[in-house]
Structures are given as structure tokens and as C-alpha cells.
Enzyme design. Structure first.
Site, PDB file in Angstrom:
ATOM      1  N   LYS A 174       0.795  -1.244   0.000  1.00 39.59           N
ATOM      2  CA  LYS A 174       0.000   0.000   0.000  1.00 39.59           C
ATOM      3  C   LYS A 174       0.827   1.293   0.000  1.00 39.59           C
ATOM      4  CE  LYS A 174      -4.070  -2.122   2.195  1.00 39.59           C
ATOM      5  NZ  LYS A 174      -4.676  -2.385   3.518  1.00 39.59           N
ATOM      6  N   TYR A 191      -6.157  -4.547  -7.256  1.00 38.47           N
ATOM      7  CA  TYR A 191      -5.639  -4.446  -5.887  1.00 38.47           C
ATOM      8  C   TYR A 191      -5.176  -5.813  -5.374  1.00 38.47           C
ATOM      9  CZ  TYR A 191      -5.962  -4.436  -0.809  1.00 38.47           C
ATOM     10  OH  TYR A 191      -5.711  -4.641   0.517  1.00 38.47           O
TER      11      TYR A 191
HETATM   12  N1  GLN Z   1      -5.033  -8.579   0.374  1.00 38.79           N
HETATM   13  C1  GLN Z   1      -5.343  -8.386   1.756  1.00 38.79           C
HETATM   14  C2  GLN Z   1      -6.760  -7.841   1.934  1.00 38.79           C
HETATM   15  O1  GLN Z   1      -7.144  -6.943   1.267  1.00 38.79           O
HETATM   16  C3  GLN Z   1      -4.346  -7.456   2.378  1.00 38.79           C
HETATM   17  C4  GLN Z   1      -4.659  -7.121   3.814  1.00 38.79           C
HETATM   18  C5  GLN Z   1      -3.459  -6.882   4.672  1.00 38.79           C
HETATM   19  O2  GLN Z   1      -2.369  -7.306   4.379  1.00 38.79           O
HETATM   20  N2  GLN Z   1      -3.687  -6.278   5.806  1.00 38.79           N
HETATM   21  O3  GLN Z   1      -7.498  -8.311   2.748  1.00 38.79           O
END
Ligand code: GLN
Length: 421
Positions: free
Chosen positions: A67, A191
Site C-alpha cells: 500500500k 488491488y
Molecule cells: N489482500 C489483503 C486484503 O485486502 C491485504 C490485507 C493486509 O495485508 N492487511 O485483505
């Protein structure tokens, strides 16, 4: 000689290893089955030295650690205004996958929670980029941060897509508020692909070190994003990176950080190091249990808290003496270290308060390794005022630290002798 830092990391891993609390991410089948015993820690310095211990070359998916990096890429691609218009920078105090938006604007609160990261995904590239192009831009961008070509784990991608109900719910909600303006399912797919990029703990440490190094990868020397973007991203990591544990983290660990449900955890300490850990069992926030313990340990053992007060500003004046040379008494201020606002203030205050009587003043900057813009302005203004009062001013600058500065009527010399005669 065996590396002291590597030995320290091995000892830290040994101490957290007995803690088997927490669980692998249960909501993504492929992650639920990860080896829960994997354990690694890596420290990468901003000049490219890497110290690793444990399973530091085992691969896993980056998940939410993508992110902050994808946010940086979006800021680079679209500029601050376009991105901030769609995603805020306020801590949410909620879980990473909370289905919530800012009441009045409909914006996600910040880019570290899923609502924000989904929106950021839609802002990659130019305004009319196709989802496939965005996917490639993200993969290449993350690779540039890591300093090597990264790939995508298609099994983890498909596995998460099968159970992506919550992210789909968030994306549809964003679409209903026109924060997203395209097919929400495609944004979720983009995503989830970004989260399925494969990394090692070593890669993550290098990515964090790139942030710590103002956006320049320490191995490739590539400027991946600007220093201005990095400062913004690190600030958001510090306040929002650990979701509803961000306040505890900021006070106890004090390192801008980001976790992922694959078990990775990174911290970037500006100007010093990038750190990464890997251990797949997670706590109730979705952070690696042993990763959090390791970071608590690193922060206190190595004094890494960013709010740790640096050495006093007064230390920049090594000495302030009168030198009696052939040309009569000369005031010599020997300066040292890295000089920023408070250090420069101290220097000009020394001049103002000591009511200098001598006709010559020397600023010896031979031991100064950096002068930021405001420090330079203050010192040059001090010099200008001394000259206005009818004094001669010299800078002893053998390494050319003032090479690009306009010192006005002051004289730059190589050695103290050249000034005091
Ligand atoms: N791909 C995961 C989700 O969206 C990533 C979440 C995370 O690493 N906190 O749930």
C-alpha cells in the site's frame, strides 16, 4: 570477523521463536496454509549493506505492505492534488478492512486501509490507463523499490479473488459514492494482484531502505519517487500504517511501518535503515505477532524511535575562540556535524551575544558534513551583517561544502592559516 549485526538479529529471532500465538490469515485459503514457523529479520542500511538472519530468502506475498509503495507511485503519476482529492490522510482507528468512508465527502480516510488502497489502485498511471497497464506499472514500480524484478503469485491471487467479498463490498460502496468511477470488480482485481506480488524479507528491507534513503534505491541508485513524496508517505505510514494499533505503535516502537497479512512487516527509519521481518502468525489487527515483538526489541535495543531527541544543537559549535595571529586577533568559530535550523540559530546567537570585538571573523566549516537550506541562509545572513559592521569574514572550507552558495563579500579559504595569517 563475524558480523555483529547479524549475530544480534539471530539472537533476537531466537528470543521470539517460542511465541506461537496468533494464526495465519484464515480468510485467504492460500495464506491460511502458509508455514507458520517461518521466521526472518533483515536490516538494510541506506548505503546498501544488508544484514539478514533466519528465512530471509523465503518468498511470500507482500499483501498490504504494497500500500505505501503503490500510494507513492500514484502520487508520482497523478500529483498530490488529484490523489488527495480522492483519499484522505487521517488515521481511521479502525481495522484495515473496515467498510467505512468519510461521512461528508465519501473519501476513504487514508491510503493504508483497504478502502483507500482500492481507490489508490484506480489512480495508478494516467487517467485513462487500462487495468492491465496499471498492473504492470505496479509490478515494475514495486520492483524498482526492491531493486530486482518481482513476480506475481497467481495461486494467491486466485485464492484471494475467490473470497474477496469484503473488498468487493468496499469497492461497490466507493463506486456508489463516485469515488471510483469504473467497474469496481476490476479495481478489486488490480488491488488483489498488487497484494500477490512475491517478495522475500530481504526485498522488503531494501524497499524500506529506499524510503529511508529519500526514494533512492541503495543498490541500483535509482530515484524511484521524489523525496517530497517519500516524506508524505512516511508520515502516512507513521500515523496510519498500523491501523487501529497505530497509536500504540507510534509511542512504543516509533518507526514508520506497514504490515501485511502474508506475515511481513517493514519499518523505515529516515536517513538510517530499512528493516523487515517475516513470521506468518497474525494478531487480532492482522500484524505478525513475532514481527511486532521483534520491532519492539529493535526499537529499544538500537534506539530507533524517531522521536528520540538528537544531540543538542549547541554541539555544532566545537569552539569559539580568539586566535592571535600575525594580522592581529581573529574570532574563530569552528563548526561541526550536520547543521539545521536549531544549530544555525545557535551559531548566529553566539555571534550576536558575544559582541565580537575582533576585526576578522572566521567560520571554519572543515568538520561540517551537511548544511541544510535554512541553516545556510542563517549563517550567510550572519556573515553579511558582520561585513556590514565593517568586519572581514572568512570561511575555511577545504571540501567545498559552500561551493554553490553565494557568500557575498566573505572570502572562502582552504586553511585556517590563510585567514588568520
Ligand atoms: N489482500 C489483503 C486484503 O485486502 C491485504 C490485507 C493486509 O495485508 N492487511 O485483505
Amino acid at each position: 570477523m563475524r558480523s555483529i549485526v547479524t549475530d544480534y538479529l539471530a539472537d533476537a529471532l531466537f528470543r521470539v521463536e517460542p511465541d506461537t500465538s496468533g494464526q495465519t490469515a484464515q480468510y485467504i485459503p492460500e495464506l491460511a496454509g502458509a508455514n507458520p514457523e517461518s521466521l526472518a529479520a533483515v536490516v538494510a542500511t541506506i548505503d546498501g549493506e544488508v544484514y539478514g538472519s533466519g528465512d530471509s530468502d523465503v518468498e511470500f506475498t507482500i499483501q498490504s505492505i504494497s500500500k505505501p509503495f503503490v500510494y507513492a507511485l500514484a502520487l508520482a503519476d497523478r500529483g498530490f492534488d488529484a490523489v488527495l482529492d480522492k483519499v484522505g490522510v487521517e488515521p481511521s482507528g479502525e481495522a484495515f478492512n473496515e467498510v467505512s468512508l468519510e461521512h461528508d465527502t465519501g473519501r476513504p480516510l487514508n491510503p493504508m486501509i483497504n478502502a483507500g488502497a482500492l481507490t489508490v489502485q484506480s489512480l495508478i498511471g494516467s487517467w485513462n490507463s487500462e487495468p492491465e497497464d496499471r498492473g504492470e506499472r505496479v509490478r515494475q514500480g514495486l520492483s524498482a523499490f526492491a531493486g530486482r524484478e518481482l513476480t506475481i503469485d497467481e495461486r494467491v491471487y486466485s485464492s484471494e479473488m475467490e473470497t474477496a467479498h469484503r473488498n468487493l463490498a468496499i469497492a461497490h460502496m466507493l463506486r456508489s459514492r463516485d469515488v471510483l468511477t469504473e467497474d469496481p470488480r476490476k479495481v478489486v482485481a488490480g488491488y488483489v494482484r498488487q497484494c500477490a506480488v512475491v517478495v522475500t524479507t530481504r526485498d522488503l528491507a531494501m524497499m524500506a531502505a529506499t524510503l529511508a534513503n529519500r526514494g533512492v534505491n541503495p543498490l541500483t541508485n535509482e530515484q524511484v519517487v521524489s523525496g517530497e513524496i517519500v516524506r508524505h508517505v512516511l508520515s502516512v505510514m507513521f500515523t496510519c500504517g498500523m491501523y487501529d494499533a497505530a497509536g500504540d505503535w507510534a509511542t512504543q516502537v516509533g518507526i514508520p511501518a506497514k504490515s501485511g497479512v502474508g506475515g511481513g512487516l517493514i519499518g523505515a527509519l529516515p536517513g538510517q535503515v530499512g528493516i523487515a521481518t517475516f513470521s506468518p502468525r497474525l494478531d487480532e489487527h492482522g500484524h505478525s505477532v513475532r514481527g511486532v515483538s521483534l520491532f519492539e526489541r529493535f526499537s529499544s535495543d538500537m534506539g530507533l524511535h524517531v522521536m528520540e531527541i538528537p544531540s543538542a544543537a549547541s554541539s555544532v559549535v566545537r569552539s569559539n575562540r580568539v586566535h592571535d595571529g600575525e594580522r592581529g586577533p581573529t574570532r574563530v568559530l569552528r563548526l561541526q556535524g550536520g547543521i539545521r535550523f536549531a544549530g544555525a540559530e545557535r551559531i548566529v546567537r553566539d555571534i550576536e551575544e558575544s559582541g565580537i570585538d575582533e576585526a576578522r571573523v572566521v567560520f571554519d566549516v572543515a568538520l561540517v558534513f551537511s548544511l541544510d537550506a535554512v541553516a545556510l541562509r542563517l549563517i550567510l545572513e550572519g556573515s553579511r551583517r558582520l561585513i556590514d559592521e565593517g568586519r572581514e569574514v572568512y570561511f575555511v572550507d577545504p571540501d567545498g561544502i559552500l561551493a554553490r552558495a553565494d557568500v557575498g563579500d566573505a572570502v572562502i579559504v582552504e586553511e585556517l592559516e590563510d585567514a588568520v595569517g
